[in-house]
Design a protein around this motif. Sequence first.
Motif, PDB file in Angstrom:
ATOM      1  N   SER A 154       0.283   9.683 -10.986  1.00 23.89           N
ATOM      2  CA  SER A 154       1.052   8.450 -10.798  1.00 23.89           C
ATOM      3  C   SER A 154       2.521   8.807 -10.936  1.00 23.89           C
ATOM      4  O   SER A 154       2.889   9.612 -11.795  1.00 23.89           O
ATOM      5  CB  SER A 154       0.703   7.405 -11.859  1.00 23.89           C
ATOM      6  OG  SER A 154      -0.636   7.017 -11.757  1.00 23.89           O
TER       7      SER A 154
ATOM      8  N   GLU B 166       0.860  -1.177   0.000  1.00 20.37           N
ATOM      9  CA  GLU B 166       0.000   0.000   0.000  1.00 20.37           C
ATOM     10  C   GLU B 166       0.901   1.233   0.000  1.00 20.37           C
ATOM     11  O   GLU B 166       1.353   1.685   1.044  1.00 20.37           O
ATOM     12  CB  GLU B 166      -0.904  -0.010   1.230  1.00 20.37           C
ATOM     13  CG  GLU B 166      -1.967   1.045   1.179  1.00 20.37           C
ATOM     14  CD  GLU B 166      -2.933   0.952   2.345  1.00 20.37           C
ATOM     15  OE1 GLU B 166      -3.441   2.002   2.744  1.00 20.37           O
ATOM     16  OE2 GLU B 166      -3.170  -0.157   2.846  1.00 20.37           O
TER      17      GLU B 166
ATOM     18  N   ILE C 239       1.421   4.786   0.005  1.00 21.64           N
ATOM     19  CA  ILE C 239       0.639   5.970   0.348  1.00 21.64           C
ATOM     20  C   ILE C 239       1.364   7.215  -0.153  1.00 21.64           C
ATOM     21  O   ILE C 239       2.553   7.375   0.082  1.00 21.64           O
ATOM     22  CB  ILE C 239       0.440   6.042   1.870  1.00 21.64           C
ATOM     23  CG1 ILE C 239      -0.105   4.723   2.344  1.00 21.64           C
ATOM     24  CG2 ILE C 239      -0.355   7.271   2.243  1.00 21.64           C
ATOM     25  CD1 ILE C 239      -1.325   4.697   3.124  1.00 21.64           C
ATOM     26  N   VAL C 240       0.632   8.066  -0.825  1.00 23.83           N
ATOM     27  CA  VAL C 240       1.192   9.319  -1.338  1.00 23.83           C
ATOM     28  C   VAL C 240       1.225  10.332  -0.196  1.00 23.83           C
ATOM     29  O   VAL C 240       0.197  10.639   0.403  1.00 23.83           O
ATOM     30  CB  VAL C 240       0.351   9.843  -2.521  1.00 23.83           C
ATOM     31  CG1 VAL C 240       0.822  11.226  -2.945  1.00 23.83           C
ATOM     32  CG2 VAL C 240       0.414   8.868  -3.686  1.00 23.83           C
ATOM     33  N   LYS C 241       2.423  10.824   0.096  1.00 23.77           N
ATOM     34  CA  LYS C 241       2.614  11.852   1.117  1.00 23.77           C
ATOM     35  C   LYS C 241       3.526  12.929   0.548  1.00 23.77           C
ATOM     36  O   LYS C 241       4.368  12.653  -0.309  1.00 23.77           O
ATOM     37  CB  LYS C 241       3.273  11.267   2.374  1.00 23.77           C
ATOM     38  CG  LYS C 241       2.437  10.283   3.130  1.00 23.77           C
ATOM     39  CD  LYS C 241       3.189   9.797   4.354  1.00 23.77           C
ATOM     40  CE  LYS C 241       2.365   8.764   5.099  1.00 23.77           C
ATOM     41  NZ  LYS C 241       3.115   8.164   6.195  1.00 23.77           N
TER      42      LYS C 241
ATOM     43  N   TRP D 284      -5.358  13.065 -11.576  1.00 23.63           N
ATOM     44  CA  TRP D 284      -4.948  11.732 -11.153  1.00 23.63           C
ATOM     45  C   TRP D 284      -3.459  11.617 -11.405  1.00 23.63           C
ATOM     46  O   TRP D 284      -2.998  11.666 -12.546  1.00 23.63           O
ATOM     47  CB  TRP D 284      -5.719  10.680 -11.917  1.00 23.63           C
ATOM     48  CG  TRP D 284      -5.587   9.296 -11.349  1.00 23.63           C
ATOM     49  CD1 TRP D 284      -4.681   8.844 -10.440  1.00 23.63           C
ATOM     50  CD2 TRP D 284      -6.408   8.184 -11.670  1.00 23.63           C
ATOM     51  NE1 TRP D 284      -4.888   7.526 -10.170  1.00 23.63           N
ATOM     52  CE2 TRP D 284      -5.934   7.086 -10.910  1.00 23.63           C
ATOM     53  CE3 TRP D 284      -7.487   8.000 -12.521  1.00 23.63           C
ATOM     54  CZ2 TRP D 284      -6.522   5.820 -10.990  1.00 23.63           C
ATOM     55  CZ3 TRP D 284      -8.053   6.742 -12.596  1.00 23.63           C
ATOM     56  CH2 TRP D 284      -7.573   5.659 -11.839  1.00 23.63           C
TER      57      TRP D 284
ATOM     58  N   TYR E 259       3.327   4.886  -7.187  1.00 20.27           N
ATOM     59  CA  TYR E 259       2.396   5.547  -6.274  1.00 20.27           C
ATOM     60  C   TYR E 259       1.339   6.234  -7.137  1.00 20.27           C
ATOM     61  O   TYR E 259       1.666   6.724  -8.225  1.00 20.27           O
ATOM     62  CB  TYR E 259       3.113   6.612  -5.439  1.00 20.27           C
ATOM     63  CG  TYR E 259       4.163   6.056  -4.509  1.00 20.27           C
ATOM     64  CD1 TYR E 259       3.895   5.912  -3.155  1.00 20.27           C
ATOM     65  CD2 TYR E 259       5.415   5.685  -4.976  1.00 20.27           C
ATOM     66  CE1 TYR E 259       4.846   5.415  -2.280  1.00 20.27           C
ATOM     67  CE2 TYR E 259       6.377   5.184  -4.113  1.00 20.27           C
ATOM     68  CZ  TYR E 259       6.090   5.045  -2.774  1.00 20.27           C
ATOM     69  OH  TYR E 259       7.030   4.552  -1.915  1.00 20.27           O
ATOM     70  N   ASP E 260       0.122   6.298  -6.640  1.00 15.92           N
ATOM     71  CA  ASP E 260      -0.892   7.064  -7.368  1.00 15.92           C
ATOM     72  C   ASP E 260      -1.948   7.598  -6.410  1.00 15.92           C
ATOM     73  O   ASP E 260      -2.181   7.038  -5.345  1.00 15.92           O
ATOM     74  CB  ASP E 260      -1.513   6.267  -8.518  1.00 15.92           C
ATOM     75  CG  ASP E 260      -2.539   5.257  -8.054  1.00 15.92           C
ATOM     76  OD1 ASP E 260      -2.218   4.467  -7.168  1.00 15.92           O
ATOM     77  OD2 ASP E 260      -3.665   5.277  -8.573  1.00 15.92           O
ATOM     78  N   LYS E 261      -2.541   8.710  -6.816  1.00 12.72           N
ATOM     79  CA  LYS E 261      -3.563   9.350  -5.996  1.00 12.72           C
ATOM     80  C   LYS E 261      -4.385  10.278  -6.866  1.00 12.72           C
ATOM     81  O   LYS E 261      -3.861  10.898  -7.785  1.00 12.72           O
ATOM     82  CB  LYS E 261      -2.909  10.153  -4.871  1.00 12.72           C
ATOM     83  CG  LYS E 261      -3.899  10.836  -3.935  1.00 12.72           C
ATOM     84  CD  LYS E 261      -3.187  11.554  -2.807  1.00 12.72           C
ATOM     85  CE  LYS E 261      -4.172  12.240  -1.897  1.00 12.72           C
ATOM     86  NZ  LYS E 261      -3.522  12.855  -0.742  1.00 12.72           N
ATOM     87  N   LYS E 262      -5.673  10.387  -6.539  1.00 16.17           N
ATOM     88  CA  LYS E 262      -6.558  11.358  -7.183  1.00 16.17           C
ATOM     89  C   LYS E 262      -6.682  12.579  -6.281  1.00 16.17           C
ATOM     90  O   LYS E 262      -6.928  12.450  -5.089  1.00 16.17           O
ATOM     91  CB  LYS E 262      -7.944  10.783  -7.421  1.00 16.17           C
ATOM     92  CG  LYS E 262      -8.042   9.840  -8.569  1.00 16.17           C
ATOM     93  CD  LYS E 262      -9.484   9.406  -8.774  1.00 16.17           C
ATOM     94  CE  LYS E 262      -9.562   8.342  -9.843  1.00 16.17           C
ATOM     95  NZ  LYS E 262     -10.933   7.872 -10.028  1.00 16.17           N
ATOM     96  N   PHE E 263      -6.502  13.731  -6.878  1.00 13.21           N
ATOM     97  CA  PHE E 263      -6.726  15.004  -6.201  1.00 13.21           C
ATOM     98  C   PHE E 263      -7.938  15.635  -6.868  1.00 13.21           C
ATOM     99  O   PHE E 263      -7.923  15.844  -8.088  1.00 13.21           O
ATOM    100  CB  PHE E 263      -5.519  15.935  -6.373  1.00 13.21           C
ATOM    101  CG  PHE E 263      -4.250  15.417  -5.757  1.00 13.21           C
ATOM    102  CD1 PHE E 263      -3.856  15.855  -4.497  1.00 13.21           C
ATOM    103  CD2 PHE E 263      -3.433  14.518  -6.431  1.00 13.21           C
ATOM    104  CE1 PHE E 263      -2.682  15.403  -3.926  1.00 13.21           C
ATOM    105  CE2 PHE E 263      -2.261  14.060  -5.865  1.00 13.21           C
ATOM    106  CZ  PHE E 263      -1.883  14.499  -4.608  1.00 13.21           C
TER     107      PHE E 263
END
Length: 166
Positions: free
Chosen positions: A128, A39, A41-43, A126, A136-140
């Motif tokens: 990556s 997992e 996590i984007v930080k 989005w 890592y990937d995350k939606k803002f």
Amino acid sequence: MIRLGLSDYKFSILNKCFNHSLNQLNQPNQLTMIKDLPENIVKDIAVAVALEKESVETKIWYVYLINLKNVPIENVLITSRGYGEKDGAPVKTSTLRHMFPVIESGAYKLIEPIDEQTFGLNNEYWLSYYIDGNIYDKKFIFLPESIVELNFIKLPVVNKVGVMIR
């Protein structure tokens, strides 16, 4: 087993492939399951909408990606799109894709200009990227009417006024 008109050679190849697949399914420790993936996590990464210029007639806005990490991020891919409702009808903007080979530690990149007319929509970015070969990937998502003066802060690294999501 039914051969469906296959030659003996083709049948034996298909049979070997089928049996190999069955053997793989019977050995769950060799399969990678989604639950087994790390997992990541984007930080310390932020997307910000900044007020670039302001005149009597217009305001110019830009979207930035800010790397607040102590390490560079690599192979950065960002997709952006807007969606929501306007006057009761569904609205979608084009999906845009942006790529940056590297964003250094404590640096930022201009993603795109953004039109004030889209502030009434969900504006999704989005992201990556890779660090040490790990993805890592995350939606803002900037929600409708969230890009307003009430939410302005001084953006780190960029040193402009705007709205930021971490």
